[in-house]
Design a protein around this motif. Structure first.
Motif, short mmCIF file in Angstrom:
data_model
loop_
_atom_site.label_atom_id
_atom_site.label_comp_id
_atom_site.label_asym_id
_atom_site.label_seq_id
_atom_site.Cartn_x
_atom_site.Cartn_y
_atom_site.Cartn_z
N TRP A 47 0.39 -1.10 0.16
CA TRP A 47 -0.10 -0.17 0.56
C TRP A 47 1.05 0.88 -0.25
N THR A 48 1.51 1.44 -1.85
CA THR A 48 2.60 2.65 -1.53
C THR A 48 1.97 3.74 -2.58
N PHE A 49 0.94 4.16 -2.38
CA PHE A 49 0.92 5.74 -3.73
C PHE A 49 1.47 7.04 -3.67
N ILE A 50 1.34 6.93 -5.13
CA ILE A 50 2.33 8.39 -5.72
C ILE A 50 1.37 9.09 -5.40
N ASP A 51 1.76 10.05 -4.37
CA ASP A 51 0.53 11.22 -4.06
C ASP A 51 1.57 12.77 -4.49
N GLU A 52 2.77 12.79 -4.74
CA GLU A 52 3.27 13.68 -4.72
C GLU A 52 3.55 13.57 -6.25
N PRO A 53 3.67 14.97 -7.12
CA PRO A 53 3.55 15.31 -8.04
C PRO A 53 4.63 15.01 -9.21
N ILE A 54 4.66 14.96 -10.29
CA ILE A 54 5.94 14.24 -10.69
C ILE A 54 6.73 14.89 -11.45
N ASN A 55 5.86 16.05 -11.99
CA ASN A 55 6.35 17.11 -12.45
C ASN A 55 6.04 18.99 -12.69
N GLU A 56 5.99 19.83 -12.87
CA GLU A 56 5.46 21.05 -13.23
C GLU A 56 3.67 20.98 -13.27
N ALA A 57 3.27 20.76 -14.09
CA ALA A 57 1.76 21.03 -14.55
C ALA A 57 0.64 20.01 -13.37
N ALA A 58 1.81 19.09 -12.11
CA ALA A 58 0.62 18.37 -12.14
C ALA A 58 0.89 19.50 -10.67
N GLU A 59 1.83 20.04 -10.46
CA GLU A 59 2.58 20.58 -9.28
C GLU A 59 1.56 21.62 -9.07
N ARG A 69 -6.30 17.66 -6.07
CA ARG A 69 -5.36 18.17 -4.24
C ARG A 69 -6.23 17.04 -3.37
N GLU A 70 -7.32 16.88 -3.34
CA GLU A 70 -8.32 16.09 -2.10
C GLU A 70 -7.59 14.48 -2.41
N PHE A 71 -7.68 13.79 -3.93
CA PHE A 71 -7.56 12.28 -4.21
C PHE A 71 -5.88 12.18 -3.98
N LEU A 72 -5.00 13.16 -4.40
CA LEU A 72 -3.37 13.23 -3.44
C LEU A 72 -3.28 12.68 -2.28
N LYS A 73 -4.43 13.63 -1.65
CA LYS A 73 -4.01 13.84 -0.22
C LYS A 73 -4.87 12.51 0.94
N GLU A 74 -6.02 11.45 -0.42
CA GLU A 74 -6.43 10.64 0.33
C GLU A 74 -5.44 9.74 0.31
N ILE A 75 -4.70 9.16 -1.34
CA ILE A 75 -4.46 8.04 -1.48
C ILE A 75 -2.88 8.33 -0.13
N GLY A 76 -2.49 9.38 0.13
CA GLY A 76 -1.41 9.87 0.92
C GLY A 76 -1.01 8.88 2.10
N GLU A 77 -2.75 9.21 2.53
CA GLU A 77 -2.97 8.28 4.03
C GLU A 77 -3.03 6.95 3.97
N LYS A 78 -2.05 6.26 4.89
CA LYS A 78 -1.74 5.24 4.71
C LYS A 78 -2.47 3.80 6.05
N PRO A 79 -3.31 3.48 5.39
CA PRO A 79 -4.43 3.14 7.00
C PRO A 79 -3.76 2.27 7.70
N ARG A 80 -3.37 2.09 8.68
CA ARG A 80 -3.22 0.75 10.20
C ARG A 80 -4.23 -0.51 10.20
N ARG A 81 -3.39 -1.15 11.62
CA ARG A 81 -4.53 -2.03 12.26
C ARG A 81 -4.67 -3.31 11.10
N THR A 82 -5.80 -3.10 10.74
CA THR A 82 -7.10 -4.06 10.07
C THR A 82 -7.15 -4.20 8.81
#
Length: 199
Positions: A47-59, A69-82
């Motif tokens: 469970w490791t997603f690319i949540d950082e923009p890879i180029n200027e346009a994406a940034e 922005r909300e999509f990248l933020k959501e995939i950047g948060e990794k769930p825990r425990r179960t």
């Protein structure tokens, strides 16, 4: 007296069979718990997603396009425990992916971007489906995580292509030429009335 002895033996037999059943049930639960732990560990590791923009346009789009922005933020948060935490997270990611179709910036509102967003949504939905099955196929979930990362990269590269292409100055008359090539603006074929004659 024989009745009491047979009743006693029957009672002993029933108690013994209940203990055997409990032992079997406990062994089965331990087996399921080990399997679920293995599935959880495999998904957790992948469970490791690319949540950082890879180029200027994406940034740039992270700052201007709220849904991206909300999509990248959501995939950047990794769930825990179960596994349940991963199931909730996949549902949240799916909602954010669906929202990408809303408010696409004008310069990116093109078929190439929309098709990549559709593919990304499809893969996120597939991951959500697999992770919510009663027996989670961890190999398919981990494969889809990699595929989602590829689609994110593809989308960001397409954003960059569009931005770079927009920087190229147009030649004189190119706009008119492109409008003439647009088939949606063409005059529809009209049926000619055979009774009309041209003299």
């Amino acid at each position: 007296m024989k009745f009491k002895i047979s009743l006693f033996l029957l009672l002993v037999f029933v108690l013994q069979s209940c203990q055997d059943e409990n032992a079997k049930r406990l062994a089965e639960q331990q087996k399921v718990a080990k399997k679920n732990e293995k599935i959880f560990n495999n998904i957790n590791k992948a469970w490791t997603f690319i949540d950082e923009p890879i180029n200027e346009a994406a940034e740039k789009n992270v700052s201007t396009w709220n849904e991206w922005r909300e999509f990248l933020k959501e995939i950047g948060e990794k769930p825990r425990r179960t596994i349940g935490a991963f199931q909730k997270k996949s549902k949240a990611i799916s909602k954010k992916a669906l929202a990408l179709n809303n408010n696409i910036p004008a310069e990116l509102n093109q078929p190439a971007i929309k098709s990549r967003i559709s593919i990304l949504i499809t893969k996120v939905k597939m991951m959500e489906l697999f992770i919510n099955l009663s027996t989670v196929p961890d190999d398919k979930v981990t494969f889809l995580i990699g595929e989602i990362n590829k689609e994110i990269i593809s989308l960001e590269r397409q954003m960059d292509k569009i931005v770079e292409k927009a920087k190229i100055p147009k030649e004189q008359g190119e706009e008119d030429f492109l409008r003439m090539l647009d088939t949606t603006r063409a005059i529809p074929n009209a049926k000619v009335d055979p009774n009309l004659s041209i003299n």
